[in-house]
Design a protein around this motif. Structure first.
Motif, PDB file in Angstrom:
ATOM      1  N   TYR A 294       5.301  11.102   3.038  1.00 52.43           N
ATOM      2  CA  TYR A 294       4.820   9.866   2.268  1.00 52.43           C
ATOM      3  C   TYR A 294       3.598  11.005   0.883  1.00 52.43           C
ATOM      4  N   THR A 295       5.190  11.744   0.747  1.00 52.32           N
ATOM      5  CA  THR A 295       4.711  12.027  -0.623  1.00 52.32           C
ATOM      6  C   THR A 295       5.724  12.724  -0.604  1.00 52.32           C
ATOM      7  N   TYR A 296       5.169  13.119  -2.253  1.00 54.03           N
ATOM      8  CA  TYR A 296       6.685  14.002  -2.027  1.00 54.03           C
ATOM      9  C   TYR A 296       6.322  14.964  -3.720  1.00 54.03           C
ATOM     10  N   LEU A 297       7.520  16.483  -3.778  1.00 49.76           N
ATOM     11  CA  LEU A 297       6.640  17.312  -5.519  1.00 49.76           C
ATOM     12  C   LEU A 297       6.662  16.887  -6.320  1.00 49.76           C
ATOM     13  N   PRO A 298       5.962  16.921  -6.711  1.00 49.54           N
ATOM     14  CA  PRO A 298       6.710  17.408  -9.082  1.00 49.54           C
ATOM     15  C   PRO A 298       7.676  16.970  -9.451  1.00 49.54           C
ATOM     16  N   GLU A 299       8.056  18.492  -8.872  1.00 50.30           N
ATOM     17  CA  GLU A 299       9.264  19.138  -9.063  1.00 50.30           C
ATOM     18  C   GLU A 299      10.584  18.586  -8.668  1.00 50.30           C
ATOM     19  N   SER A 300      10.226  17.328  -7.701  1.00 46.79           N
ATOM     20  CA  SER A 300      11.926  17.216  -7.361  1.00 46.79           C
ATOM     21  C   SER A 300      11.825  15.556  -8.288  1.00 46.79           C
ATOM     22  N   ASP A 301      11.812  15.504  -9.594  1.00 44.52           N
ATOM     23  CA  ASP A 301      12.514  14.115 -10.235  1.00 44.52           C
ATOM     24  C   ASP A 301      12.509  12.954  -9.462  1.00 44.52           C
ATOM     25  N   TRP A 302      12.240  12.996  -8.699  1.00 47.82           N
ATOM     26  CA  TRP A 302      11.983  11.686  -7.445  1.00 47.82           C
ATOM     27  C   TRP A 302      10.977  10.327  -8.526  1.00 47.82           C
ATOM     28  N   MET A 303      10.000  10.516  -9.750  1.00 44.63           N
ATOM     29  CA  MET A 303       9.231  10.448 -10.005  1.00 44.63           C
ATOM     30  C   MET A 303       9.281   8.785 -11.073  1.00 44.63           C
ATOM     31  N   ALA A 304      10.028   8.999 -11.769  1.00 40.81           N
ATOM     32  CA  ALA A 304      10.443   8.184 -12.382  1.00 40.81           C
ATOM     33  C   ALA A 304      11.082   6.622 -11.382  1.00 40.81           C
ATOM     34  N   THR A 305      12.294   7.160 -10.712  1.00 46.00           N
ATOM     35  CA  THR A 305      12.685   5.856  -9.524  1.00 46.00           C
ATOM     36  C   THR A 305      11.610   5.276  -9.392  1.00 46.00           C
ATOM     37  N   ASN A 306      10.766   6.568  -8.088  1.00 40.36           N
ATOM     38  CA  ASN A 306      10.054   5.920  -7.717  1.00 40.36           C
ATOM     39  C   ASN A 306       8.511   4.839  -8.052  1.00 40.36           C
ATOM     40  N   LEU A 307       8.071   5.613  -9.172  1.00 39.84           N
ATOM     41  CA  LEU A 307       7.199   4.316 -10.218  1.00 39.84           C
ATOM     42  C   LEU A 307       8.042   2.458 -10.537  1.00 39.84           C
ATOM     43  N   ILE A 308       9.296   2.136 -11.197  1.00 41.10           N
ATOM     44  CA  ILE A 308       9.646   1.245 -10.841  1.00 41.10           C
ATOM     45  C   ILE A 308       9.496   0.721 -10.004  1.00 41.10           C
ATOM     46  N   SER A 309      10.338   1.603  -8.340  1.00 42.23           N
ATOM     47  CA  SER A 309      10.637   0.406  -7.831  1.00 42.23           C
ATOM     48  C   SER A 309       8.781   0.011  -7.382  1.00 42.23           C
ATOM     49  N   THR A 310       7.716   0.749  -7.201  1.00 45.57           N
ATOM     50  CA  THR A 310       6.117   0.152  -7.073  1.00 45.57           C
ATOM     51  C   THR A 310       6.029  -0.744  -7.563  1.00 45.57           C
ATOM     52  N   ILE A 311       6.826  -0.888  -8.818  1.00 40.52           N
ATOM     53  CA  ILE A 311       6.610  -2.067 -10.034  1.00 40.52           C
ATOM     54  C   ILE A 311       7.082  -3.564  -8.940  1.00 40.52           C
ATOM     55  N   GLY A 312       8.140  -2.949  -8.932  1.00 40.91           N
ATOM     56  CA  GLY A 312       9.020  -3.919  -8.843  1.00 40.91           C
ATOM     57  C   GLY A 312       8.491  -4.687  -7.486  1.00 40.91           C
ATOM     58  N   ALA A 313       7.846  -3.901  -6.688  1.00 40.25           N
ATOM     59  CA  ALA A 313       7.505  -4.295  -5.228  1.00 40.25           C
ATOM     60  C   ALA A 313       6.193  -5.380  -5.607  1.00 40.25           C
ATOM     61  N   PHE A 314       5.599  -4.864  -6.672  1.00 38.26           N
ATOM     62  CA  PHE A 314       4.328  -5.803  -6.731  1.00 38.26           C
ATOM     63  C   PHE A 314       4.818  -7.128  -7.177  1.00 38.26           C
TER      64      PHE A 314
ATOM     65  N   VAL B 120       0.835  -1.115   0.291  1.00 42.62           N
ATOM     66  CA  VAL B 120       0.418   0.541  -0.513  1.00 42.62           C
ATOM     67  C   VAL B 120       0.999   1.377   0.051  1.00 42.62           C
ATOM     68  N   MET B 121       2.288   1.466   0.449  1.00 43.30           N
ATOM     69  CA  MET B 121       2.793   3.078   0.853  1.00 43.30           C
ATOM     70  C   MET B 121       3.206   2.778  -0.693  1.00 43.30           C
ATOM     71  N   ARG B 122       4.114   1.489  -1.455  1.00 39.76           N
ATOM     72  CA  ARG B 122       4.363   1.629  -2.277  1.00 39.76           C
ATOM     73  C   ARG B 122       3.599   2.395  -3.216  1.00 39.76           C
ATOM     74  N   THR B 123       2.320   1.856  -3.754  1.00 38.23           N
ATOM     75  CA  THR B 123       1.482   2.762  -3.798  1.00 38.23           C
ATOM     76  C   THR B 123       1.020   4.293  -3.509  1.00 38.23           C
ATOM     77  N   GLN B 124       1.000   4.268  -2.999  1.00 40.52           N
ATOM     78  CA  GLN B 124       1.141   6.144  -2.587  1.00 40.52           C
ATOM     79  C   GLN B 124       1.839   6.662  -2.854  1.00 40.52           C
ATOM     80  N   LEU B 125       3.928   5.967  -2.455  1.00 40.19           N
ATOM     81  CA  LEU B 125       4.420   6.360  -3.398  1.00 40.19           C
ATOM     82  C   LEU B 125       4.663   6.535  -4.816  1.00 40.19           C
ATOM     83  N   ALA B 126       4.218   5.569  -5.513  1.00 40.41           N
ATOM     84  CA  ALA B 126       4.125   5.462  -7.292  1.00 40.41           C
ATOM     85  C   ALA B 126       4.465   6.924  -8.152  1.00 40.41           C
ATOM     86  N   LEU B 127       3.340   7.584  -7.150  1.00 40.54           N
ATOM     87  CA  LEU B 127       3.170   9.336  -8.065  1.00 40.54           C
ATOM     88  C   LEU B 127       3.580  10.142  -7.500  1.00 40.54           C
TER      89      LEU B 127
END
Lengths: 95, 96, 314, 847
Positions: free
Chosen positions: D474-494, D71-78
């Protein structure tokens, strides 16, 4: 010598040395005396390790399987402890 | 004139912080409660209760609301003309 | 290329961060090398030629691969790391610029100090520094443990109640450097950002002079008189201070220069009229659990006037 | 060959015997060891049942905590995702970490130990089966109620390491933090109970001839694991106790304004917390060593190096706690010592990795699911170890500390160092407890999904950390460039989650619990757990002559099954096992073991009830529940320590062993000493806290005004000690009077109570107020510990008197008497040190 003393001897030297060093650095934070005490504690620790190594190596010709094995472990432990004690003292020279 | 782009609009909304006052579908955080929520923008008849809901008007409104509706509490926002069209496009798309 | 490359830790903007970035590259190379050695050894052990396998298959291999090899690599790294620790904590020269940053739930109190370490200017969530000059920050905490971290300028250091930690940062180029609280501090810890702005020395001096003058003078924003009155009457002044006005609250961020800040809500929102109004009206919807109560009952015109007034505080 | 106990090792050469065993012995064993059925099954104590309950429960918590992670990884996906609100996310990550560490990892290792050890050592059971049952039930009930706090929004939200002052009553006013403190409280109790069991089990119940040099590596790992728990857990026990005192009674241990210090918690927590990582890793490494040897079909290369590596890891891991505190501003010299020790601790890991590689190179490796998992574990763990070396260097840690780089590092270490080995072990040892083995075909899929998922999740996360993303956000701002790696991590978690789901399918299809006709030695292991077993474990206890008896003696299974080794029957008619000496495993005596009983279960329920009720502030029921625990424990103990009619018994080949022994060679004596070490460690940690806080704020400390009370206090404790020795002397001397030794013990207890009472009274009269200064608060923390010890000794004295009145105290010596004696003597000693330290230490230093 007692088997447990041999098995744990080298590592115990490391542990005593480490906690002494931690106490010196805590008792005299930022003072030169902590460094001096650190080096002073390191010399005997290395000596004991060397002694253990020597004692263990000298008795490698035990006939009893367990005794021989205990001396093997003991020697390895003293050797590892020797390296770790040197590392432990490095901060006193470099930091 | 370039075509309005909803995804650029989303980035603009995040940049200027529209969501600090409005809950906007598609924007997870913040969910501001100072202004009205912007669900169903595509179906609404009016903007701010008095302007016709047309893309050009919405774009002008998000950029400089006080100019269109004197006395509104919604302030002018630091958006370029192009961005304001993008924002309008995003609001129509996400609020379907 | 990936968004955000190079990552801030490997894209240093000051000498201390540079040294750590170099260390990081060395460490990454070391990790790749050792992993390569282990994988090669594993592959040989599982499906190498018999004579190679035979060589790997004794206690000697353990002594070489598991003891000698790590001891050599680690000794080198340890000496490097320890020497770097020393240079990073070299004694202060005494002529550095000084400021005090205090971690609060969930924002940063900033005070610029003079040579006698007395506070001369108060601000929040944003620190201006001159380029090319070391800046010494006294880190304190007003409540729980926070951690000050601006990755492109230096490593992080905790802010601990009852203690004062000293960190040195330096920017070698002008720019805006983001940072964020790195020690979990409850509630909206995720939304506790910070901004360091580095100016060329001359511009920095100019900025400080004008701010000192502003802090000494009485507020001069007649067009926002309505906002100024509201600021007192709505209770804002109980928590916020604006130099030169009766507003003298210390619980919340100092708002003397709020109009010139780049962000609102501690580094999380752009600072414009709209976000200012949204924040005043109901900051709880934006940053849950923060200490500012929602002002949902305030009429829109009042919020607008307050925002206009605050925008003028620069 | 040398002898350790005077036992002639030549006697063991009589085995295997050749004559036929009389008929009916197996039936007799089955009758004696039978587990109760129906609802009474809950009162079972046999390790093969408790072990599987325990493992299953720990695995359940793994699944639950893993679900939270998804659930946490889903929250951090985006960025700015709205799946979990801030407060819920904070509870989720706190629960994820806490459950994985306290409810999954440590209990899982203990569970596997309880399940496997008796079989590996060829003991009939562990020496304190009822203690195992108690440890399990306390954990089961306590763990479930702890997890349930999540459904009421009451779950703790201060992060799994609970740093004050965030977790103090000021900043965490709800009972969420109390759930953590008390919830962890009884899990600590359960862990320590298990550790005592394992320590005594490995040292005292090995098959004859299984010297320290022939012990399976897993037994070594568990021995060291249990030893580490004994040393490390007291620190966190004291920490939780102090923090709960601070929250409930306003005693300022961590409040800087009143002489406390938030860093004290960090020292206590990490003195436990870092060894904890190795507490989890060592048993897993032990399992790996066992499996590596089987899959390479050869003896482990460098056995003595691995043993030394395990010991070295244990020692050095106690010197690395402050590497979690590099950013707290500790002096450079201090943190550099910890940096050096953190380097040193990676050498033993290197030894083990290369020993496994050398073993593979020596043997003829086979590929199957457990091999895949163990190779995956090896690669993953090495990668985690390498990032560990990176963060051990102070300047680098200043950057990445508390960032997602650390999240990646710790998951590499824990998944590579514990989770993958655990799955390998599931596949490998399933044949021991299930009538069907798990599927190789599904297993391969499970592995690749998990392995790929793990690396897809956590490899990019290193980069996320280097990009500056802190952990626990629990979240991060879009301008932080952290989205791509976080999305990959979430896919991995599933993907990882899918692998575990597939494992559950495999389990549902193939796992059929059994204790008798199991699938057996599917992979061809050479150690004793693969001997044919029944309810009673092995039919007879073999003489061990090498490290892999099943490989070296092809007849051993048959000989064991035919009863040609020791204890082929039940000579006393009770459950029993052979107690051997710690170094050379020479037979010493026959231990009579307790059987099924509802009392450990009830005691566990009341213990858990006490903690849970205390948490929800239902104080009266909590006290009732706590008090009810006492008779349950005493009732369970009542049946133990009873001499049986047969004084010595023939254990085969004419070797006779005593059935009742007293003194330092007994398992009871060992367990008491180990328990006292735990108590002493808690005390030692309090002493550390005392000097630590004094060092921080010496000005706030004052010399106490009750020096004179030292005389009666020390007098009382001294008198107690004297009476104890007199009692022991009388027990050996007098023949008839039932009361005289017990009277001395009762008098000693009275002296203890009196001495403690005077001590407490003198402090209450003094000017020190525990709410106002940390010095006073710590003084009262010392007194609280002493009070608890004195209360326990009072109960013990009454229990002893009762047993004495029933003429159950044997002469000239008696184990229950010895236990009470040791405990009371220790209490008098700790009381004296407490009294002196609290009065003299601050006065001895210049203010």
């Amino acid at each position: 010598m007692n088997a447990w003393v041999l098995l744990l001897g080298g590592l115990t030297v490391w542990a005593i040395h480490f906690f002494l060093l931690y106490s010196f650095a805590s008792l005299f934070p930022g003072q030169e005396i902590a460094r001096i005490l650190t080096l002073a504690a390191t010399a005997p620790a290395l000596a004991v390790d060397a002694l253990l190594l020597w004692a263990a190596a000298g008795r490698a010709f035990q006939t009893d399987e367990l005794d021989r094995w205990v001396y093997d472990v003991s020697a390895t432990g003293a050797a590892l402890s020797f390296i770790a004690v040197i590392w432990q003292a490095l901060p006193a020279l470099l930091v | 004139m370039p075509v309005a782009d909803a995804s650029r609009g989303k980035r603009a909304i995040e940049r200027v912080g529209c969501a600090s006052c409005h809950t906007i579908p598609g924007i997870g955080w913040p969910k501001g409660e100072a202004g009205p929520p912007l669900h169903g923008m595509a179906e609404r008849a009016l903007i701010a209760g008095r302007l016709a809901n047309r893309p050009g008007i919405l774009a002008r409104f998000v950029r400089d609301a006080p100019a269109l509706v004197p006395g509104t509490t919604m302030p002018a926002m630091p958006l370029s003309e192009e961005e304001s069209r993008d924002v309008a496009a995003f609001l129509y798309e996400s609020g379907k | 290329m990936l968004d955000g490359w190079p990552p801030p830790i490997l894209d240093p903007a000051g000498p201390d961060a540079w040294a750590i970035a170099t260390l990081a590259w060395v460490l990454l190379a070391m990790a790749a090398l050792v992993l390569g050695v282990v994988l090669a050894a594993m592959w040989l052990a599982l499906s190498g030629r018999p004579e190679l396998r035979a060589r790997l298959g004794g206690t000697k291999a353990i002594w070489i691969g598991g003891v000698a090899f790590p001891v050599v690599v680690l000794s080198l790294l340890l000496v490097y790391g320890l020497s770097l620790t020393r240079t990073q904590s070299a004694p202060l020269r005494g002529d550095e610029m000084r400021a005090r940053v205090t971690g609060e739930m969930w924002w940063w109190r900033v005070a610029y100090l003079d040579q006698q370490r007395r506070p001369v200017l108060h601000d929040a969530n944003e620190l201006h520094i001159p380029v090319g000059r070391p800046v010494v920050l006294e880190l304190e905490s007003g409540d729980v443990i926070h951690s000050f971290w601006v990755p492109r300028l230096a490593g992080k250091l905790d802010m601990i109640p009852g203690r004062r930690n000293i960190i040195r940062i330096q920017a070698d180029q002008p720019g805006v450097f983001g940072g964020q609280c790195a020690e979990y501090c409850g509630g909206p810890h995720a939304l506790m950002g910070f901004v360091v702005v580095a100016h060329p020395q001359q511009r920095f001096d100019q900025l400080m002079r004008s701010r000192l003058a502003r802090a000494a003078a009485a507020s001069a924003t007649p067009q926002a008189a309505q906002g100024a009155r509201l600021f007192q009457s709505s209770g804002c002044a109980a928590c916020h201070r604006i130099a030169g006005t009766p507003a003298n609250g210390l619980a919340g961020p100092d708002l003397t220069f709020v109009g010139s800040r780049r962000t609102l809500g501690a580094g999380i929102l752009p600072n414009n009229r709209g976000t200012m109004m949204g924040w005043i009206a109901n900051s709880q919807a934006i940053k849950p659990e923060n200490r500012m109560p929602p002002y949902t009952l305030l009429p829109g015109e009042d919020i607008s006037a307050l925002a206009e007034y605050l925008e003028a505080q620069r | 060959m040398n002898s350790e106990t005077g036992f002639d090792p030549e006697l063991l050469n009589r085995f295997p015997t050749s004559e036929e065993r009389p008929k009916g012995e197996v039936e007799e064993l089955n009758r004696i060891w039978a587990a109760p059925s129906g609802w009474a099954r809950l009162t079972v104590v046999n390790n093969n049942y408790i072990g599987i309950f325990y493992t299953g429960t720990a695995f359940l918590f793994f699944l639950l905590a893993g679900a939270l992670a998804l659930v946490m990884r889903t929250q951090l996906a985006l960025p700015l995702n709205g799946i979990l609100p801030q407060e819920t996310y904070n509870q989720f990550f706190t629960m994820h970490g806490t459950m994985m560490m306290f409810l999954f990892a440590v209990p899982m290792m203990e569970a596997i130990g309880i399940l496997l050890l008796p079989q590996m050592l060829a003991a009939r059971d562990l020496p304190f089966p009822r203690l195992s049952a108690y440890a399990f039930w306390a954990y089961f009930v306590g763990g479930l109620s702890f997890f349930a706090s999540l459904f009421f929004g009451l779950a703790p939200n201060g992060g799994w390491f609970m740093y004050p002052p965030l977790t103090s009553i000021t900043y965490s006013p709800g009972i969420n933090a109390d759930f953590w403190l008390l919830g962890i409280g009884f899990i600590e109790i359960s862990a320590i109970a298990g550790a005592i069991e394992i320590l005594v089990g490995v040292l005292k119940t090995r098959a004859p001839g299984m010297t320290l040099a022939r012990m399976p590596i897993f037994a070594w790992a568990m021995l060291v694991f249990a030893g580490m728990i004994i040393i490390a857990f007291p620190a966190v026990i004291l920490g939780t106790l102090l923090l709960e005192f601070e929250r409930a009674l306003n005693w300022p241990f961590f409040d800087a304004a009143r002489g406390g210090d938030p860093l004290l918690w960090q020292h206590l927590f990490w003195f436990f917390g870092h060894p904890e990582v190795y507490i989890i890793f060592l048993p897993a490494a032990g399992l790996l060593s066992m499996m590596v040897s089987t899959f390479a079909r050869t003896e482990l290369v460098g056995y003595h190096l691995i043993v030394l590596a395990i010991l070295a890891t244990a020692f050095i891991s106690f010197g690395v706690w402050a590497h979690h505190m590099f950013t707290t501003g500790m002096p450079d010299l201090s943190i550099s010592f910890f940096s050096a020790a953190s380097m040193a601790v990676s050498v033993p890991a290197g030894i083990q990795v290369f020993a496994w590689i050398a073993t593979f190179a020596t043997g003829r490796p086979r590929y199957n699911t457990p091999t895949l998992f163990l190779l995956g574990a090896l690669i993953t763990f090495v990668m985690g170890g390498l990032t560990g070396v990176m963060v051990a260097l102070v300047p680098f840690d200043w950057q990445v500390h508390d960032s997602h780089f650390i999240v990646a590092h710790l998951h590499y270490v824990l998944i590579g160092g514990a989770v993958f080995p655990m799955f390998a072990a599931f596949y490998y040892w399933m044949g021991m407890t299930s009538s069907r083995a798990l599927s190789e075909r599904l297993g391969t899929w499970v592995f690749w999904l998990m392995f790929a998922g793990m690396h897809i999740t956590f490899l990019p996360m290193h980069l996320t950390g280097l990009m500056g993303m802190p952990r626990r956000v629990y979240t991060y701002l879009p301008e932080s460039d952290w989205m791509a790696t976080n999305l990959i991590s979430t896919i991995g978690a599933f993907t990882l989650g899918a692998g575990i789901l597939l494992f559950l399918v495999d389990l549902a299809r193939n796992f059929r619990f059994t204790v008798e006709d199991d699938a057996g030695n599917v992979y061809g292991g050479g150690t004793l757990e693969w001997l044919p077993t029944g309810l009673y474990s092995t039919r007879s206890i073999p003489v061990v002559r090498s490290r892999s008896p099943l490989w070296d003696d092809p007849n051993i299974c048959e000989d064991v099954e035919k009863g040609r080794y020791l204890l082929p029957n039940a000579p006393t008619g009770h459950r029993e096992t052979i107690i051997t000496s710690p170094l050379r495993a020479e037979p010493q005596y026959l231990q009579i073991m307790p059987g099924p009983s509802p009392w450990p279960l009830l005691a566990a329920l009341f213990t858990a009830g006490f903690f849970v009720l205390l948490t929800i502030q239902a104080y009266t029921p909590a006290v009732i529940s706590g008090v009810l625990t006492i008779p349950c424990v005493l009732r369970w103990l009542w049946e133990t320590d009873r001499p049986v009619a047969v004084r010595t018994a023939d254990v085969g080949a004419g070797i006779r062993l005593p059935t009742y022994v007293t003194g330092p060679s007994t398992h009871g004596w060992w367990a008491t000493i180990i328990l006292l070490i735990v108590v002493f460690m808690i005390f030692l940690m309090t002493v550390f806290s005392w000097f630590f806080l004094y060092g921080i704020h010496p000005r706030l400390w004052s010399a106490p005004d009750n020096l004179l009370s030292l005389v009666p206090v020390l007098g009382g404790y001294g008198a107690a000690a004297g009476l104890l020795f007199l009692g022991r002397h009388l027990l050996a001397r007098t023949k008839s009077t039932h009361w005289s030794p017990a009277t001395q013990i009762l008098l000693a207890a009275i002296a203890l109570v009196a001495a403690f009472g005077i001590d407490l009274w003198s402090w209450r009269e003094s000017a020190l107020d525990p709410e106002l200064s940390a010095q006073a608060a710590l003084t009262f923390a010392f007194l609280s510990q002493q009070g608890l010890l004195v209360a326990i000794t009072a109960i013990m004295a009454l229990y002893l008197a009762l047993r004495n009145a029933r003429a159950m105290i044997t002469r000239p010596r008696n184990t229950t008497f010895d236990v009470v004696f040791l405990f009371m003597l220790y209490t008098a000693g700790q009381g004296s040190v407490t009294a002196v330290l609290t009065r003299l230490a601050p006065a001895g230093f210049p203010a």
